[in-house]
Design a protein around this motif. Structure first.
Motif, PDB file in Angstrom:
ATOM      1  N   LEU A  81      -0.759   6.140   6.637  1.00 35.85           N
ATOM      2  CA  LEU A  81      -2.326   5.524   5.921  1.00 35.85           C
ATOM      3  C   LEU A  81      -2.320   3.944   5.818  1.00 35.85           C
ATOM      4  O   LEU A  81      -2.872   3.089   6.200  1.00 35.85           O
ATOM      5  CB  LEU A  81      -2.757   6.578   4.294  1.00 35.85           C
ATOM      6  CG  LEU A  81      -3.948   6.439   4.120  1.00 35.85           C
ATOM      7  CD1 LEU A  81      -5.210   6.171   4.311  1.00 35.85           C
ATOM      8  CD2 LEU A  81      -3.512   6.708   2.456  1.00 35.85           C
ATOM      9  N   ALA A  82      -0.802   3.107   5.175  1.00 33.87           N
ATOM     10  CA  ALA A  82      -0.909   2.481   4.353  1.00 33.87           C
ATOM     11  C   ALA A  82      -1.530   1.648   5.904  1.00 33.87           C
ATOM     12  O   ALA A  82      -1.645   0.458   6.152  1.00 33.87           O
ATOM     13  CB  ALA A  82       0.625   2.693   4.001  1.00 33.87           C
ATOM     14  N   VAL A 117      -4.781   1.268   6.998  1.00 29.79           N
ATOM     15  CA  VAL A 117      -5.506   0.253   6.790  1.00 29.79           C
ATOM     16  C   VAL A 117      -5.506  -1.354   7.082  1.00 29.79           C
ATOM     17  O   VAL A 117      -6.244  -2.164   6.774  1.00 29.79           O
ATOM     18  CB  VAL A 117      -5.395   0.188   4.965  1.00 29.79           C
ATOM     19  CG1 VAL A 117      -5.482  -0.912   3.405  1.00 29.79           C
ATOM     20  CG2 VAL A 117      -5.419   1.704   3.786  1.00 29.79           C
ATOM     21  N   VAL A 147       2.503   1.770  -3.541  1.00 26.31           N
ATOM     22  CA  VAL A 147       1.531   2.342  -4.488  1.00 26.31           C
ATOM     23  C   VAL A 147       1.119   3.791  -4.429  1.00 26.31           C
ATOM     24  O   VAL A 147       1.421   5.013  -5.049  1.00 26.31           O
ATOM     25  CB  VAL A 147       0.147   1.702  -4.044  1.00 26.31           C
ATOM     26  CG1 VAL A 147      -0.425   2.477  -5.772  1.00 26.31           C
ATOM     27  CG2 VAL A 147       0.366   0.375  -5.079  1.00 26.31           C
ATOM     28  N   LEU A 148       0.426   4.787  -2.650  1.00 26.33           N
ATOM     29  CA  LEU A 148       0.747   5.422  -2.302  1.00 26.33           C
ATOM     30  C   LEU A 148       1.779   6.781  -2.373  1.00 26.33           C
ATOM     31  O   LEU A 148       2.196   7.635  -2.627  1.00 26.33           O
ATOM     32  CB  LEU A 148      -0.007   5.727  -0.100  1.00 26.33           C
ATOM     33  CG  LEU A 148      -1.011   4.913  -1.252  1.00 26.33           C
ATOM     34  CD1 LEU A 148      -1.695   4.715   1.150  1.00 26.33           C
ATOM     35  CD2 LEU A 148      -2.041   5.649  -1.672  1.00 26.33           C
ATOM     36  N   GLY A 149       3.692   5.967  -2.129  1.00 25.26           N
ATOM     37  CA  GLY A 149       4.329   7.140  -2.516  1.00 25.26           C
ATOM     38  C   GLY A 149       5.263   6.682  -1.046  1.00 25.26           C
ATOM     39  O   GLY A 149       4.131   6.769  -0.525  1.00 25.26           O
ATOM     40  N   LEU A 163       9.984   3.956   3.092  1.00 24.89           N
ATOM     41  CA  LEU A 163       8.815   4.023   2.932  1.00 24.89           C
ATOM     42  C   LEU A 163       8.216   4.927   3.813  1.00 24.89           C
ATOM     43  O   LEU A 163       7.287   5.175   3.632  1.00 24.89           O
ATOM     44  CB  LEU A 163       7.912   2.818   2.793  1.00 24.89           C
ATOM     45  CG  LEU A 163       8.262   1.986   1.258  1.00 24.89           C
ATOM     46  CD1 LEU A 163       7.327   0.673   1.124  1.00 24.89           C
ATOM     47  CD2 LEU A 163       8.385   2.560  -0.270  1.00 24.89           C
ATOM     48  N   GLN A 171       2.843  11.097   6.463  1.00 26.63           N
ATOM     49  CA  GLN A 171       1.607  10.381   6.486  1.00 26.63           C
ATOM     50  C   GLN A 171       1.119   9.058   5.506  1.00 26.63           C
ATOM     51  O   GLN A 171      -0.336   8.182   5.575  1.00 26.63           O
ATOM     52  CB  GLN A 171       1.021  11.434   5.452  1.00 26.63           C
ATOM     53  CG  GLN A 171       0.789  12.991   5.967  1.00 26.63           C
ATOM     54  CD  GLN A 171       2.521  13.867   6.047  1.00 26.63           C
ATOM     55  OE1 GLN A 171       3.465  13.016   5.077  1.00 26.63           O
ATOM     56  NE2 GLN A 171       2.739  14.850   6.150  1.00 26.63           N
ATOM     57  N   ASN A 172       1.692   8.683   4.174  1.00 24.98           N
ATOM     58  CA  ASN A 172       1.278   7.842   3.625  1.00 24.98           C
ATOM     59  C   ASN A 172       1.680   6.034   4.294  1.00 24.98           C
ATOM     60  O   ASN A 172       0.307   5.479   4.027  1.00 24.98           O
ATOM     61  CB  ASN A 172       2.356   7.610   2.294  1.00 24.98           C
ATOM     62  CG  ASN A 172       1.265   8.742   0.979  1.00 24.98           C
ATOM     63  OD1 ASN A 172       0.450   9.019   1.115  1.00 24.98           O
ATOM     64  ND2 ASN A 172       1.960   8.918   0.354  1.00 24.98           N
ATOM     65  N   VAL A 230       0.618  -1.287  -0.204  1.00 24.40           N
ATOM     66  CA  VAL A 230      -0.343  -0.304  -0.199  1.00 24.40           C
ATOM     67  C   VAL A 230       1.137   0.916  -0.123  1.00 24.40           C
ATOM     68  O   VAL A 230       1.048   1.888  -0.917  1.00 24.40           O
ATOM     69  CB  VAL A 230      -0.951   0.039   1.423  1.00 24.40           C
ATOM     70  CG1 VAL A 230      -1.352   1.365   1.315  1.00 24.40           C
ATOM     71  CG2 VAL A 230      -2.362  -0.647   1.106  1.00 24.40           C
ATOM     72  N   ALA A 231       1.570   1.348   0.955  1.00 21.39           N
ATOM     73  CA  ALA A 231       2.238   2.848   0.779  1.00 21.39           C
ATOM     74  C   ALA A 231       3.393   2.919  -0.057  1.00 21.39           C
ATOM     75  O   ALA A 231       3.635   3.411  -1.014  1.00 21.39           O
ATOM     76  CB  ALA A 231       3.878   1.746   1.998  1.00 21.39           C
TER      77      ALA A 231
END
Length: 287
Positions: A150-151, A154, A140-142, A226, A146-147, A137-138
């Protein structure tokens, strides 16, 4: 002294011991949070100021934890990194706790197709190894903190959703809930005044115990590139920066590693103590 009196005395001693441990670990947690909050004012040096003349300097009176490859003071960077590592983990745990508990209460109360769909989604997330799924997930988000948060959010909410759902289903058919329904209480009142307070204890204990796990996973994402972006100080990225120099400058990785170890240990011990303190056999002991 009768056997009952001996049992009560042992329970009282255990309760007093648990309360003392709770005060100790709460105090240590508050100290850690205060240090993370006022890290900028506690730093002996600018954590981002480079001094190549003092690069890879071993721990000494001038630099208690040594310096990194750019001559930056490690103690200052560990202190500043605590803000991101600790408060990022706390924010992450708060997010997944609120989201997962809300979903779990809704599923446990309503049941039906909504419950089936949401629980199958949670099963899908739980089917993958947590950190591996977070990496995907991280990725994909970059990058970025913050990402990374978020990862991890999830993959973190299904555990709380499952727990809250089970506790809600156990509570909703209890006799006191039947009485509350007969008194004319609305659904919102039933959930907020009766269900939530009765399941909050177990949710709280799980959340506190999850802080250490989330902290290590957040550090893991930063370690793999990441998480935070250079030159921001964060414990996981600091360990990654120093891993290639373990032979000649081990303090570059050991300093943030020990910081993670101590912080995670304190939060885990706090969670264990809260769980023991909330044990009905201890709480109901007569003074």
């Amino acid at each position: 002294m009768s056997e009952k009196q001996i049992t009560l005395r042992k329970q009282k001693i255990k309760k007093d011991h648990t309360k003392a441990r709770l005060i100790l670990f709460l105090s240590l947690t508050v100290l850690i949070l205060l240090a993370a909050t006022f890290a900028r004012y506690l730093c002996p040096y600018d954590p981002y100021e480079q001094d190549l003349m003092a690069a890879q300097k071993a721990p000494c009176a001038e630099h208690l934890l040594g310096t990194d490859r750019y001559g930056r003071d490690m103690l200052s960077r560990v202190l500043v990194g605590s803000t991101v590592s600790i408060y990022g983990s706390l924010f992450l745990v708060a997010m997944v706790t609120v989201l997962g508990t809300t979903v779990g209460i809704f599923c446990g109360w309503k049941g039906g197709k909504a419950d089936t769909i949401l629980m199958r989604i949670s099963d899908l997330f739980l089917a993958f190894p947590g950190l591996v799924f977070a990496l995907a997930v991280a990725g994909v988000l970059g990058g970025g903190i913050q990402n990374a948060v978020l990862a991890l959010a999830v993959i973190g909410w299904p555990k709380f959703a499952r727990l809250a759902r089970g506790l809600t289903m156990a509570q909703k058919d209890a006799p006191y809930m039947m009485a509350a329904r007969l008194s004319g209480s609305s659904t919102c009142k039933l959930l907020l005044k009766h269900i939530l307070p009765n399941i909050a204890g177990s949710i709280l204990v799980t959340a506190v115990l999850d802080i250490g796990t989330m902290m290590m996973e957040l550090a893991g994402l930063s370690f793999l590139g990441l998480g935070v972006k250079p030159p921001m100080a964060e414990w996981g990225s600091m360990i990654s920066d120093g891993r290639s120099m373990l032979q000649i400058a081990p303090w570059m990785s050991l300093a943030p590693g020990v910081a993670i170890f101590i912080t995670v240990m304190i939060f885990n011990l706090l969670g264990d103590t809260i769980r023991d303190y909330m044990d009905p056999r201890i709480r109901n002991t007569k003074q």
